[in-house]
Design an enzyme around this catalytic site. Sequence first.
Site, PDB file in Angstrom:
ATOM      1  N   THR A 128       0.816  -1.208   0.000  1.00 12.84           N
ATOM      2  CA  THR A 128       0.000   0.000   0.000  1.00 12.84           C
ATOM      3  C   THR A 128       0.854   1.264   0.000  1.00 12.84           C
ATOM      4  O   THR A 128       1.976   1.256   0.526  1.00 12.84           O
ATOM      5  CB  THR A 128      -0.918  -0.013   1.248  1.00 12.84           C
ATOM      6  OG1 THR A 128      -1.460   1.281   1.442  1.00 12.84           O
ATOM      7  CG2 THR A 128      -0.150  -0.385   2.515  1.00 12.84           C
ATOM      8  N   ASP A 129       0.287   2.347  -0.530  1.00 14.10           N
ATOM      9  CA  ASP A 129       0.972   3.650  -0.454  1.00 14.10           C
ATOM     10  C   ASP A 129       1.036   4.163   0.989  1.00 14.10           C
ATOM     11  O   ASP A 129       1.800   5.079   1.286  1.00 14.10           O
ATOM     12  CB  ASP A 129       0.259   4.680  -1.347  1.00 14.10           C
ATOM     13  CG  ASP A 129      -1.186   4.967  -0.944  1.00 14.10           C
ATOM     14  OD1 ASP A 129      -1.752   4.221  -0.110  1.00 14.10           O
ATOM     15  OD2 ASP A 129      -1.771   5.943  -1.466  1.00 14.10           O
ATOM     16  N   GLU A 130       0.228   3.556   1.883  1.00 15.22           N
ATOM     17  CA  GLU A 130       0.164   4.083   3.257  1.00 15.22           C
ATOM     18  C   GLU A 130       1.473   3.888   4.012  1.00 15.22           C
ATOM     19  O   GLU A 130       1.697   4.522   5.037  1.00 15.22           O
ATOM     20  CB  GLU A 130      -1.022   3.458   4.002  1.00 15.22           C
ATOM     21  CG  GLU A 130      -2.318   3.751   3.279  1.00 15.22           C
ATOM     22  CD  GLU A 130      -3.592   3.415   4.039  1.00 15.22           C
ATOM     23  OE1 GLU A 130      -3.569   3.426   5.274  1.00 15.22           O
ATOM     24  OE2 GLU A 130      -4.604   3.159   3.375  1.00 15.22           O
ATOM     25  N   TYR A 154      -1.811  -0.475  10.959  1.00 11.63           N
ATOM     26  CA  TYR A 154      -1.964  -1.142   9.656  1.00 11.63           C
ATOM     27  C   TYR A 154      -0.763  -0.846   8.766  1.00 11.63           C
ATOM     28  O   TYR A 154      -0.092  -1.747   8.268  1.00 11.63           O
ATOM     29  CB  TYR A 154      -3.265  -0.690   8.968  1.00 11.63           C
ATOM     30  CG  TYR A 154      -3.292  -0.999   7.482  1.00 11.63           C
ATOM     31  CD1 TYR A 154      -3.276  -2.319   7.025  1.00 11.63           C
ATOM     32  CD2 TYR A 154      -3.304   0.025   6.528  1.00 11.63           C
ATOM     33  CE1 TYR A 154      -3.275  -2.607   5.656  1.00 11.63           C
ATOM     34  CE2 TYR A 154      -3.302  -0.256   5.166  1.00 11.63           C
ATOM     35  CZ  TYR A 154      -3.288  -1.570   4.737  1.00 11.63           C
ATOM     36  OH  TYR A 154      -3.276  -1.856   3.391  1.00 11.63           O
ATOM     37  N   LYS A 158       2.292  -3.265   7.356  1.00  9.31           N
ATOM     38  CA  LYS A 158       2.558  -3.476   5.924  1.00  9.31           C
ATOM     39  C   LYS A 158       3.995  -3.052   5.596  1.00  9.31           C
ATOM     40  O   LYS A 158       4.688  -3.727   4.826  1.00  9.31           O
ATOM     41  CB  LYS A 158       1.562  -2.673   5.061  1.00  9.31           C
ATOM     42  CG  LYS A 158       0.141  -3.182   5.080  1.00  9.31           C
ATOM     43  CD  LYS A 158      -0.040  -4.577   4.497  1.00  9.31           C
ATOM     44  CE  LYS A 158       0.194  -4.641   2.999  1.00  9.31           C
ATOM     45  NZ  LYS A 158      -0.151  -5.995   2.452  1.00  9.31           N
TER      46      LYS A 158
HETATM   47  P1  NAD Z   1      -9.399  -7.469   2.290  1.00 13.44           P
HETATM   48  O1  NAD Z   1      -9.370  -7.180   3.756  1.00 13.44           O
HETATM   49  O2  NAD Z   1     -10.636  -7.207   1.519  1.00 13.44           O
HETATM   50  O3  NAD Z   1      -9.018  -9.008   2.035  1.00 13.44           O
HETATM   51  C1  NAD Z   1      -8.008  -9.661   2.734  1.00 13.44           C
HETATM   52  C2  NAD Z   1      -8.166 -11.161   2.479  1.00 13.44           C
HETATM   53  O4  NAD Z   1      -7.089 -11.837   3.155  1.00 13.44           O
HETATM   54  C3  NAD Z   1      -9.463 -11.758   3.016  1.00 13.44           C
HETATM   55  O5  NAD Z   1     -10.032 -12.633   2.076  1.00 13.44           O
HETATM   56  C4  NAD Z   1      -9.024 -12.533   4.259  1.00 13.44           C
HETATM   57  O6  NAD Z   1      -9.855 -13.647   4.546  1.00 13.44           O
HETATM   58  C5  NAD Z   1      -7.630 -12.952   3.869  1.00 13.44           C
HETATM   59  N1  NAD Z   1      -6.741 -13.207   5.015  1.00 13.44           N
HETATM   60  C6  NAD Z   1      -6.592 -12.441   6.125  1.00 13.44           C
HETATM   61  N2  NAD Z   1      -5.689 -13.002   6.959  1.00 13.44           N
HETATM   62  C7  NAD Z   1      -5.248 -14.131   6.342  1.00 13.44           C
HETATM   63  C8  NAD Z   1      -4.290 -15.123   6.672  1.00 13.44           C
HETATM   64  N3  NAD Z   1      -3.606 -15.064   7.823  1.00 13.44           N
HETATM   65  N4  NAD Z   1      -4.078 -16.135   5.805  1.00 13.44           N
HETATM   66  C9  NAD Z   1      -4.769 -16.216   4.641  1.00 13.44           C
HETATM   67  N5  NAD Z   1      -5.688 -15.304   4.276  1.00 13.44           N
HETATM   68  C10 NAD Z   1      -5.927 -14.272   5.107  1.00 13.44           C
HETATM   69  O7  NAD Z   1      -8.160  -6.673   1.694  1.00 13.44           O
HETATM   70  P2  NAD Z   1      -8.011  -5.989   0.265  1.00 13.44           P
HETATM   71  O8  NAD Z   1      -8.561  -4.621   0.328  1.00 13.44           O
HETATM   72  O9  NAD Z   1      -8.459  -6.925  -0.771  1.00 13.44           O
HETATM   73  O10 NAD Z   1      -6.426  -5.842   0.203  1.00 13.44           O
HETATM   74  C11 NAD Z   1      -5.621  -6.886  -0.321  1.00 13.44           C
HETATM   75  C12 NAD Z   1      -4.158  -6.469  -0.213  1.00 13.44           C
HETATM   76  O11 NAD Z   1      -3.958  -5.258  -0.931  1.00 13.44           O
HETATM   77  C13 NAD Z   1      -3.735  -6.180   1.228  1.00 13.44           C
HETATM   78  O12 NAD Z   1      -2.445  -6.680   1.403  1.00 13.44           O
HETATM   79  C14 NAD Z   1      -3.742  -4.665   1.323  1.00 13.44           C
HETATM   80  O13 NAD Z   1      -2.762  -4.213   2.228  1.00 13.44           O
HETATM   81  C15 NAD Z   1      -3.364  -4.279  -0.099  1.00 13.44           C
HETATM   82  N6  NAD Z   1      -3.890  -2.980  -0.555  1.00 13.44           N
HETATM   83  C16 NAD Z   1      -5.204  -2.653  -0.403  1.00 13.44           C
HETATM   84  C17 NAD Z   1      -5.675  -1.434  -0.889  1.00 13.44           C
HETATM   85  C18 NAD Z   1      -7.143  -1.043  -0.784  1.00 13.44           C
HETATM   86  O14 NAD Z   1      -7.501   0.079  -1.117  1.00 13.44           O
HETATM   87  N7  NAD Z   1      -8.033  -1.936  -0.357  1.00 13.44           N
HETATM   88  C19 NAD Z   1      -4.797  -0.547  -1.514  1.00 13.44           C
HETATM   89  C20 NAD Z   1      -3.450  -0.916  -1.661  1.00 13.44           C
HETATM   90  C21 NAD Z   1      -3.015  -2.144  -1.173  1.00 13.44           C
HETATM   91  P1  TYD Z   2     -10.742   3.971   4.208  1.00 11.63           P
HETATM   92  O1  TYD Z   2     -11.699   3.556   3.142  1.00 11.63           O
HETATM   93  O2  TYD Z   2     -10.832   3.339   5.549  1.00 11.63           O
HETATM   94  O3  TYD Z   2      -9.283   3.802   3.585  1.00 11.63           O
HETATM   95  P2  TYD Z   2      -7.842   4.310   4.174  1.00 11.63           P
HETATM   96  O4  TYD Z   2      -7.996   4.720   5.578  1.00 11.63           O
HETATM   97  O5  TYD Z   2      -7.028   3.081   4.030  1.00 11.63           O
HETATM   98  O6  TYD Z   2      -7.422   5.436   3.270  1.00 11.63           O
HETATM   99  O7  TYD Z   2     -10.879   5.537   4.393  1.00 11.63           O
HETATM  100  C1  TYD Z   2     -10.706   6.433   3.301  1.00 11.63           C
HETATM  101  C2  TYD Z   2     -10.781   7.829   3.858  1.00 11.63           C
HETATM  102  O8  TYD Z   2     -12.113   8.057   4.346  1.00 11.63           O
HETATM  103  C3  TYD Z   2      -9.871   8.055   5.066  1.00 11.63           C
HETATM  104  O9  TYD Z   2      -9.380   9.399   5.023  1.00 11.63           O
HETATM  105  C4  TYD Z   2     -10.784   7.882   6.257  1.00 11.63           C
HETATM  106  C5  TYD Z   2     -12.119   8.390   5.750  1.00 11.63           C
HETATM  107  N1  TYD Z   2     -13.318   7.758   6.337  1.00 11.63           N
HETATM  108  C6  TYD Z   2     -14.367   8.555   6.792  1.00 11.63           C
HETATM  109  O10 TYD Z   2     -14.313   9.802   6.723  1.00 11.63           O
HETATM  110  N2  TYD Z   2     -15.467   7.937   7.331  1.00 11.63           N
HETATM  111  C7  TYD Z   2     -15.562   6.587   7.433  1.00 11.63           C
HETATM  112  O11 TYD Z   2     -16.601   6.071   7.977  1.00 11.63           O
HETATM  113  C8  TYD Z   2     -14.496   5.766   6.957  1.00 11.63           C
HETATM  114  C9  TYD Z   2     -14.542   4.272   7.040  1.00 11.63           C
HETATM  115  C10 TYD Z   2     -13.383   6.403   6.398  1.00 11.63           C
END
Ligand code: NAD
Ligand code: TYD
Length: 347
Positions: A128-130, A154, A158
Amino acid sequence: MTILVTGGAGFIGSNFVLDWFAGHDEPVVNLDLLTYAGNLQNLQSVATDPRYRFVRGDIGDNDLVARLLRESAPRAVINFAAESHVDRSITGPEAFVQTNMVGTFRLLEAVRHWDGRTPEFRFLHVSTDEVYGTLEPDDPAFSEVSRIAPNSPYSASKAASDHLVRSYFHTYDLPVLISNCSNNYGPFQFPEKLVPLCIHNALAGKALPIYGDGLQIRDWLYVGDHCSALRAVLDRGLPGEVYNVGGGNEKTNLDTVRTICTTLDKEVPRDDGAHYADQMTFVRDRPGHDRRYAVNSAKIQRELGWSPTESFQSGFEKTVQWYLSNRDWTDQVTSGAYRDWVEAQYA
Ligand code: NAD
Ligand code: TYD
Protein backbone atom coordinates in the site's frame (compact mmCIF):
# COMPACT_ATOMS: atom_id res chain seq x y z
CA MET A 1 1.80 -23.69 -14.77
CA THR A 2 -0.10 -22.34 -11.81
CA ILE A 3 -0.18 -19.24 -9.67
CA LEU A 4 -0.74 -19.33 -5.92
CA VAL A 5 -2.79 -16.38 -4.71
CA THR A 6 -3.19 -15.67 -0.99
CA GLY A 7 -6.15 -13.65 0.30
CA GLY A 8 -8.00 -14.25 -2.95
CA ALA A 9 -11.42 -14.20 -1.28
CA GLY A 10 -11.01 -10.56 -0.22
CA PHE A 11 -11.77 -7.42 -2.19
CA ILE A 12 -8.75 -7.03 -4.46
CA GLY A 13 -7.81 -10.72 -4.48
CA SER A 14 -11.21 -11.83 -5.76
CA ASN A 15 -11.22 -9.14 -8.45
CA PHE A 16 -7.74 -10.32 -9.42
CA VAL A 17 -8.79 -13.98 -9.70
CA LEU A 18 -11.86 -13.13 -11.79
CA ASP A 19 -9.85 -10.85 -14.08
CA TRP A 20 -7.14 -13.51 -14.35
CA PHE A 21 -9.53 -16.15 -15.65
CA ALA A 22 -10.97 -13.67 -18.12
CA GLY A 23 -7.56 -13.53 -19.81
CA HIS A 24 -5.66 -16.71 -18.88
CA ASP A 25 -6.11 -20.45 -18.86
CA GLU A 26 -3.45 -20.80 -16.21
CA PRO A 27 -4.78 -22.38 -12.99
CA VAL A 28 -5.07 -20.48 -9.72
CA VAL A 29 -4.78 -21.88 -6.21
CA ASN A 30 -6.40 -19.51 -3.71
CA LEU A 31 -5.23 -19.80 -0.10
CA ASP A 32 -7.47 -17.75 2.16
CA LEU A 33 -8.25 -17.97 5.86
CA LEU A 34 -11.76 -16.54 5.32
CA THR A 35 -11.63 -13.93 8.04
CA TYR A 36 -14.58 -11.52 8.27
CA ALA A 37 -13.17 -9.87 5.09
CA GLY A 38 -13.01 -13.02 2.99
CA ASN A 39 -16.09 -14.10 1.12
CA LEU A 40 -16.38 -17.13 -1.14
CA GLN A 41 -19.50 -15.66 -2.73
CA ASN A 42 -17.16 -13.28 -4.60
CA LEU A 43 -15.77 -16.28 -6.47
CA GLN A 44 -18.95 -18.26 -6.91
CA SER A 45 -18.76 -17.88 -10.70
CA VAL A 46 -15.46 -19.80 -10.80
CA ALA A 47 -16.01 -22.16 -7.85
CA THR A 48 -16.40 -25.23 -10.06
CA ASP A 49 -14.00 -24.10 -12.77
CA PRO A 50 -11.35 -26.84 -13.25
CA ARG A 51 -8.67 -24.14 -13.34
CA TYR A 52 -9.54 -23.00 -9.81
CA ARG A 53 -8.79 -24.52 -6.44
CA PHE A 54 -9.71 -22.99 -3.09
CA VAL A 55 -7.87 -23.91 0.10
CA ARG A 56 -8.95 -22.51 3.42
CA GLY A 57 -5.91 -21.76 5.56
CA ASP A 58 -3.45 -19.31 7.05
CA ILE A 59 -0.43 -17.90 5.23
CA GLY A 60 1.33 -18.39 8.57
CA ASP A 61 0.80 -22.16 8.49
CA ASN A 62 4.20 -23.36 7.25
CA ASP A 63 3.22 -26.99 6.80
CA LEU A 64 0.15 -26.13 4.78
CA VAL A 65 1.97 -23.63 2.56
CA ALA A 66 4.87 -26.05 2.05
CA ARG A 67 2.41 -28.75 0.99
CA LEU A 68 0.60 -26.41 -1.42
CA LEU A 69 3.89 -25.38 -2.98
CA ARG A 70 4.89 -29.02 -3.47
CA GLU A 71 1.48 -29.99 -4.84
CA SER A 72 0.85 -27.08 -7.19
CA ALA A 73 4.42 -26.02 -8.08
CA PRO A 74 3.37 -22.44 -8.79
CA ARG A 75 5.38 -20.16 -11.05
CA ALA A 76 4.37 -17.26 -8.80
CA VAL A 77 2.99 -16.47 -5.36
CA ILE A 78 0.90 -13.29 -5.14
CA ASN A 79 0.38 -12.21 -1.57
CA PHE A 80 -2.85 -10.29 -1.02
CA ALA A 81 -3.60 -11.82 2.39
CA ALA A 82 -3.67 -9.16 5.08
CA GLU A 83 -5.64 -7.39 7.72
CA SER A 84 -6.45 -4.26 5.75
CA HIS A 85 -8.64 -1.79 7.63
CA VAL A 86 -6.92 1.13 9.39
CA ASP A 87 -9.70 1.65 11.97
CA ARG A 88 -9.57 -2.00 13.01
CA SER A 89 -5.79 -1.69 13.37
CA ILE A 90 -6.35 1.13 15.85
CA THR A 91 -8.77 -0.84 18.02
CA GLY A 92 -6.95 -4.19 17.64
CA PRO A 93 -3.39 -3.97 16.29
CA GLU A 94 -2.32 -7.49 17.23
CA ALA A 95 -4.07 -9.24 14.35
CA PHE A 96 -2.20 -6.89 11.99
CA VAL A 97 1.16 -7.82 13.45
CA GLN A 98 0.19 -11.48 13.28
CA THR A 99 -1.02 -11.67 9.70
CA ASN A 100 0.80 -8.86 7.95
CA MET A 101 4.18 -9.31 9.62
CA VAL A 102 4.40 -12.85 11.05
CA GLY A 103 2.18 -14.33 8.32
CA THR A 104 4.20 -12.76 5.50
CA PHE A 105 7.42 -13.88 7.22
CA ARG A 106 6.22 -17.48 7.40
CA LEU A 107 5.05 -17.38 3.78
CA LEU A 108 8.47 -16.12 2.72
CA GLU A 109 10.15 -18.86 4.73
CA ALA A 110 8.00 -21.57 3.14
CA VAL A 111 8.86 -20.25 -0.32
CA ARG A 112 12.57 -19.94 0.56
CA HIS A 113 12.75 -23.55 1.72
CA TRP A 114 10.75 -24.96 -1.19
CA ASP A 115 13.15 -26.69 -3.56
CA GLY A 116 10.83 -26.73 -6.58
CA ARG A 117 11.33 -23.12 -7.65
CA THR A 118 12.14 -22.55 -11.31
CA PRO A 119 14.27 -19.61 -12.50
CA GLU A 120 11.06 -17.86 -13.65
CA PHE A 121 9.49 -17.99 -10.17
CA ARG A 122 8.28 -14.66 -8.69
CA PHE A 123 6.98 -13.63 -5.27
CA LEU A 124 4.72 -10.59 -5.72
CA HIS A 125 3.88 -8.78 -2.49
CA VAL A 126 0.82 -6.52 -2.74
CA SER A 127 1.32 -3.48 -0.56
CA THR A 128 0.00 0.00 0.00
CA ASP A 129 0.97 3.65 -0.45
CA GLU A 130 0.16 4.08 3.26
CA VAL A 131 3.67 2.82 4.13
CA TYR A 132 4.94 6.28 3.06
CA GLY A 133 2.88 8.07 5.71
CA THR A 134 1.26 11.40 5.01
CA LEU A 135 1.88 14.34 2.64
CA GLU A 136 1.63 18.10 3.15
CA PRO A 137 -0.54 19.91 0.58
CA ASP A 138 2.40 20.96 -1.62
CA ASP A 139 4.58 17.86 -1.27
CA PRO A 140 5.33 15.84 -4.41
CA ALA A 141 3.46 12.53 -4.70
CA PHE A 142 5.03 9.39 -3.17
CA SER A 143 7.68 7.82 -5.37
CA GLU A 144 9.47 4.51 -4.89
CA VAL A 145 12.26 6.32 -3.04
CA SER A 146 10.04 8.28 -0.66
CA ARG A 147 10.81 7.74 3.01
CA ILE A 148 8.91 4.88 4.63
CA ALA A 149 7.08 6.58 7.50
CA PRO A 150 3.90 4.68 8.45
CA ASN A 151 1.49 6.24 10.94
CA SER A 152 -1.07 3.53 11.75
CA PRO A 153 -0.60 0.00 13.04
CA TYR A 154 -1.96 -1.14 9.66
CA SER A 155 0.57 0.79 7.60
CA ALA A 156 3.38 -0.03 10.05
CA SER A 157 2.65 -3.74 9.73
CA LYS A 158 2.56 -3.48 5.92
CA ALA A 159 5.83 -1.50 5.93
CA ALA A 160 7.40 -4.20 8.10
CA SER A 161 6.25 -6.87 5.66
CA ASP A 162 7.63 -4.86 2.71
CA HIS A 163 11.00 -4.68 4.48
CA LEU A 164 11.02 -8.42 5.09
CA VAL A 165 10.14 -9.15 1.47
CA ARG A 166 12.93 -6.82 0.31
CA SER A 167 15.41 -8.51 2.65
CA TYR A 168 14.64 -11.93 1.15
CA PHE A 169 15.74 -10.61 -2.23
CA HIS A 170 19.02 -9.21 -0.95
CA THR A 171 19.81 -12.01 1.50
CA TYR A 172 18.40 -15.13 -0.13
CA ASP A 173 18.10 -14.15 -3.81
CA LEU A 174 14.35 -14.73 -3.68
CA PRO A 175 12.96 -13.05 -6.84
CA VAL A 176 10.50 -10.70 -5.14
CA LEU A 177 8.44 -7.83 -6.51
CA ILE A 178 6.65 -5.24 -4.37
CA SER A 179 3.78 -3.00 -5.44
CA ASN A 180 2.56 -0.05 -3.36
CA CYS A 181 -0.89 1.00 -4.49
CA SER A 182 -3.24 3.84 -3.58
CA ASN A 183 -6.86 3.52 -2.37
CA ASN A 184 -8.89 1.07 -4.44
CA TYR A 185 -12.64 1.06 -5.01
CA GLY A 186 -14.93 -1.25 -6.97
CA PRO A 187 -17.01 -4.44 -6.68
CA PHE A 188 -16.73 -6.75 -3.65
CA GLN A 189 -15.20 -4.20 -1.25
CA PHE A 190 -16.19 -4.89 2.31
CA PRO A 191 -18.54 -2.12 3.51
CA GLU A 192 -16.29 -0.97 6.33
CA LYS A 193 -14.22 1.09 3.87
CA LEU A 194 -15.37 4.59 2.93
CA VAL A 195 -16.86 3.97 -0.54
CA PRO A 196 -19.01 0.85 0.04
CA LEU A 197 -19.89 2.03 3.57
CA CYS A 198 -21.32 5.27 2.18
CA ILE A 199 -23.23 3.53 -0.62
CA HIS A 200 -24.67 1.06 1.88
CA ASN A 201 -25.57 3.69 4.49
CA ALA A 202 -27.02 6.07 1.90
CA LEU A 203 -29.43 3.42 0.64
CA ALA A 204 -30.31 2.40 4.19
CA GLY A 205 -31.16 6.02 5.10
CA LYS A 206 -28.30 6.13 7.60
CA ALA A 207 -25.64 8.77 8.34
CA LEU A 208 -22.62 8.98 6.02
CA PRO A 209 -19.85 9.43 8.60
CA ILE A 210 -17.18 11.99 7.65
CA TYR A 211 -14.13 11.83 9.91
CA GLY A 212 -12.89 15.24 11.13
CA ASP A 213 -13.26 18.00 8.54
CA GLY A 214 -13.46 15.59 5.57
CA LEU A 215 -10.63 17.41 3.78
CA GLN A 216 -8.24 14.45 3.92
CA ILE A 217 -7.09 13.49 0.43
CA ARG A 218 -6.88 10.02 -1.08
CA ASP A 219 -5.70 9.01 -4.58
CA TRP A 220 -8.43 6.70 -5.93
CA LEU A 221 -7.84 3.81 -8.35
CA TYR A 222 -10.45 1.47 -9.79
CA VAL A 223 -9.70 -2.09 -8.62
CA GLY A 224 -9.57 -3.46 -12.18
CA ASP A 225 -6.75 -1.03 -12.93
CA HIS A 226 -4.88 -2.26 -9.86
CA CYS A 227 -5.28 -5.83 -11.13
CA SER A 228 -3.85 -4.88 -14.56
CA ALA A 229 -0.92 -3.20 -12.80
CA LEU A 230 -0.25 -6.37 -10.81
CA ARG A 231 -0.30 -8.48 -13.96
CA ALA A 232 2.19 -6.06 -15.55
CA VAL A 233 4.47 -6.26 -12.50
CA LEU A 234 4.25 -10.05 -12.49
CA ASP A 235 4.96 -10.33 -16.24
CA ARG A 236 7.57 -7.65 -16.72
CA GLY A 237 8.71 -6.37 -13.31
CA LEU A 238 12.36 -6.71 -12.33
CA PRO A 239 13.02 -8.82 -9.24
CA GLY A 240 13.96 -6.70 -6.25
CA GLU A 241 12.09 -3.67 -7.59
CA VAL A 242 9.26 -1.66 -6.05
CA TYR A 243 6.44 -0.28 -8.23
CA ASN A 244 4.09 2.45 -7.08
CA VAL A 245 0.57 2.31 -8.50
CA GLY A 246 -1.88 5.22 -8.31
CA GLY A 247 -4.92 6.59 -10.03
CA GLY A 248 -3.81 10.21 -10.33
CA ASN A 249 -7.20 11.03 -8.77
CA GLU A 250 -6.57 13.07 -5.65
CA LYS A 251 -9.91 13.83 -4.01
CA THR A 252 -10.95 15.02 -0.59
CA ASN A 253 -13.21 12.64 1.28
CA LEU A 254 -15.97 15.25 0.99
CA ASP A 255 -15.62 15.23 -2.81
CA THR A 256 -15.60 11.44 -2.92
CA VAL A 257 -18.72 11.08 -0.80
CA ARG A 258 -20.46 13.85 -2.77
CA THR A 259 -19.67 12.00 -6.02
CA ILE A 260 -21.29 8.86 -4.58
CA CYS A 261 -24.31 10.88 -3.45
CA THR A 262 -24.90 12.63 -6.78
CA THR A 263 -24.60 9.31 -8.64
CA LEU A 264 -27.18 7.80 -6.28
CA ASP A 265 -29.43 10.86 -6.68
CA LYS A 266 -29.51 10.15 -10.42
CA GLU A 267 -29.92 6.38 -10.18
CA VAL A 268 -32.22 5.92 -7.19
CA PRO A 269 -33.65 9.30 -6.12
CA ARG A 270 -34.77 9.48 -2.49
CA ASP A 271 -38.53 9.12 -2.00
CA ASP A 272 -38.69 12.41 -0.11
CA GLY A 273 -37.00 14.34 -2.94
CA ALA A 274 -34.05 15.26 -0.71
CA HIS A 275 -30.39 14.58 -1.62
CA TYR A 276 -28.28 11.73 -0.29
CA ALA A 277 -25.63 14.34 0.58
CA ASP A 278 -27.99 15.53 3.32
CA GLN A 279 -27.08 12.31 5.15
CA MET A 280 -23.39 13.37 5.43
CA THR A 281 -22.53 13.71 9.11
CA PHE A 282 -19.26 14.91 10.60
CA VAL A 283 -17.97 12.57 13.29
CA ARG A 284 -14.90 12.31 15.53
CA ASP A 285 -11.66 12.11 13.55
CA ARG A 286 -9.55 8.96 13.28
CA PRO A 287 -6.49 9.06 15.60
CA GLY A 288 -3.28 9.61 13.61
CA HIS A 289 -5.35 10.24 10.48
CA ASP A 290 -3.07 10.68 7.43
CA ARG A 291 -3.95 13.96 5.74
CA ARG A 292 -3.00 13.30 2.15
CA TYR A 293 -1.91 10.41 -0.07
CA ALA A 294 -0.82 10.82 -3.69
CA VAL A 295 1.12 8.33 -5.77
CA ASN A 296 3.57 8.98 -8.55
CA SER A 297 3.09 6.07 -11.02
CA ALA A 298 5.71 7.28 -13.52
CA LYS A 299 7.96 4.23 -13.01
CA ILE A 300 5.34 1.56 -13.74
CA GLN A 301 4.02 3.61 -16.65
CA ARG A 302 7.46 4.16 -18.14
CA GLU A 303 9.09 0.79 -17.45
CA LEU A 304 6.14 -1.60 -17.68
CA GLY A 305 3.81 0.32 -19.99
CA TRP A 306 0.91 0.30 -17.50
CA SER A 307 -1.74 2.98 -17.28
CA PRO A 308 -5.21 3.03 -15.72
CA THR A 309 -8.26 2.84 -17.96
CA GLU A 310 -11.03 4.16 -15.69
CA SER A 311 -11.42 7.84 -14.83
CA PHE A 312 -12.66 8.83 -11.38
CA GLN A 313 -16.11 9.58 -12.84
CA SER A 314 -16.44 6.40 -14.92
CA GLY A 315 -15.03 4.19 -12.16
CA PHE A 316 -17.36 5.57 -9.51
CA GLU A 317 -20.42 5.31 -11.75
CA LYS A 318 -19.54 1.69 -12.52
CA THR A 319 -18.98 0.98 -8.84
CA VAL A 320 -22.25 2.52 -7.66
CA GLN A 321 -24.05 0.57 -10.39
CA TRP A 322 -22.45 -2.66 -9.18
CA TYR A 323 -23.57 -2.13 -5.58
CA LEU A 324 -27.07 -1.24 -6.76
CA SER A 325 -27.26 -4.44 -8.82
CA ASN A 326 -25.78 -6.61 -6.07
CA ARG A 327 -27.61 -5.57 -2.95
CA ASP A 328 -27.90 -9.18 -1.83
CA TRP A 329 -24.09 -9.32 -1.66
CA THR A 330 -24.01 -6.37 0.72
CA ASP A 331 -26.92 -7.79 2.74
CA GLN A 332 -25.06 -11.04 3.15
CA VAL A 333 -21.72 -9.54 4.24
CA THR A 334 -23.32 -7.00 6.55
CA SER A 335 -25.03 -9.54 8.76
CA GLY A 336 -23.74 -10.78 12.10
CA ALA A 337 -20.25 -9.66 13.06
CA TYR A 338 -20.42 -6.65 10.74
CA ARG A 339 -23.20 -5.13 12.82
CA ASP A 340 -21.14 -5.50 16.00
CA TRP A 341 -18.21 -3.68 14.38
CA VAL A 342 -20.36 -0.78 13.15
CA GLU A 343 -21.96 -0.37 16.56
CA ALA A 344 -18.60 -0.23 18.32
CA GLN A 345 -16.88 2.01 15.74
CA TYR A 346 -19.58 4.63 15.31
CA ALA A 347 -21.07 4.56 18.83
P1 NAD B 1 -9.40 -7.47 2.29
O1 NAD B 1 -9.37 -7.18 3.76
O2 NAD B 1 -10.64 -7.21 1.52
O3 NAD B 1 -9.02 -9.01 2.04
C1 NAD B 1 -8.01 -9.66 2.73
C2 NAD B 1 -8.17 -11.16 2.48
O4 NAD B 1 -7.09 -11.84 3.16
C3 NAD B 1 -9.46 -11.76 3.02
O5 NAD B 1 -10.03 -12.63 2.08
C4 NAD B 1 -9.02 -12.53 4.26
O6 NAD B 1 -9.85 -13.65 4.55
C5 NAD B 1 -7.63 -12.95 3.87
N1 NAD B 1 -6.74 -13.21 5.01
C6 NAD B 1 -6.59 -12.44 6.13
N2 NAD B 1 -5.69 -13.00 6.96
C7 NAD B 1 -5.25 -14.13 6.34
C8 NAD B 1 -4.29 -15.12 6.67
N3 NAD B 1 -3.61 -15.06 7.82
N4 NAD B 1 -4.08 -16.13 5.81
C9 NAD B 1 -4.77 -16.22 4.64
N5 NAD B 1 -5.69 -15.30 4.28
C10 NAD B 1 -5.93 -14.27 5.11
O7 NAD B 1 -8.16 -6.67 1.69
P2 NAD B 1 -8.01 -5.99 0.27
O8 NAD B 1 -8.56 -4.62 0.33
O9 NAD B 1 -8.46 -6.92 -0.77
O10 NAD B 1 -6.43 -5.84 0.20
C11 NAD B 1 -5.62 -6.89 -0.32
C12 NAD B 1 -4.16 -6.47 -0.21
O11 NAD B 1 -3.96 -5.26 -0.93
C13 NAD B 1 -3.73 -6.18 1.23
O12 NAD B 1 -2.45 -6.68 1.40
C14 NAD B 1 -3.74 -4.66 1.32
O13 NAD B 1 -2.76 -4.21 2.23
C15 NAD B 1 -3.36 -4.28 -0.10
N6 NAD B 1 -3.89 -2.98 -0.55
C16 NAD B 1 -5.20 -2.65 -0.40
C17 NAD B 1 -5.68 -1.43 -0.89
C18 NAD B 1 -7.14 -1.04 -0.78
O14 NAD B 1 -7.50 0.08 -1.12
N7 NAD B 1 -8.03 -1.94 -0.36
C19 NAD B 1 -4.80 -0.55 -1.51
C20 NAD B 1 -3.45 -0.92 -1.66
C21 NAD B 1 -3.02 -2.14 -1.17
P1 TYD C 1 -10.74 3.97 4.21
O1 TYD C 1 -11.70 3.56 3.14
O2 TYD C 1 -10.83 3.34 5.55
O3 TYD C 1 -9.28 3.80 3.58
P2 TYD C 1 -7.84 4.31 4.17
O4 TYD C 1 -8.00 4.72 5.58
O5 TYD C 1 -7.03 3.08 4.03
O6 TYD C 1 -7.42 5.44 3.27
O7 TYD C 1 -10.88 5.54 4.39
C1 TYD C 1 -10.71 6.43 3.30
C2 TYD C 1 -10.78 7.83 3.86
O8 TYD C 1 -12.11 8.06 4.35
C3 TYD C 1 -9.87 8.05 5.07
O9 TYD C 1 -9.38 9.40 5.02
C4 TYD C 1 -10.78 7.88 6.26
C5 TYD C 1 -12.12 8.39 5.75
N1 TYD C 1 -13.32 7.76 6.34
C6 TYD C 1 -14.37 8.55 6.79
O10 TYD C 1 -14.31 9.80 6.72
N2 TYD C 1 -15.47 7.94 7.33
C7 TYD C 1 -15.56 6.59 7.43
O11 TYD C 1 -16.60 6.07 7.98
C8 TYD C 1 -14.50 5.77 6.96
C9 TYD C 1 -14.54 4.27 7.04
C10 TYD C 1 -13.38 6.40 6.40
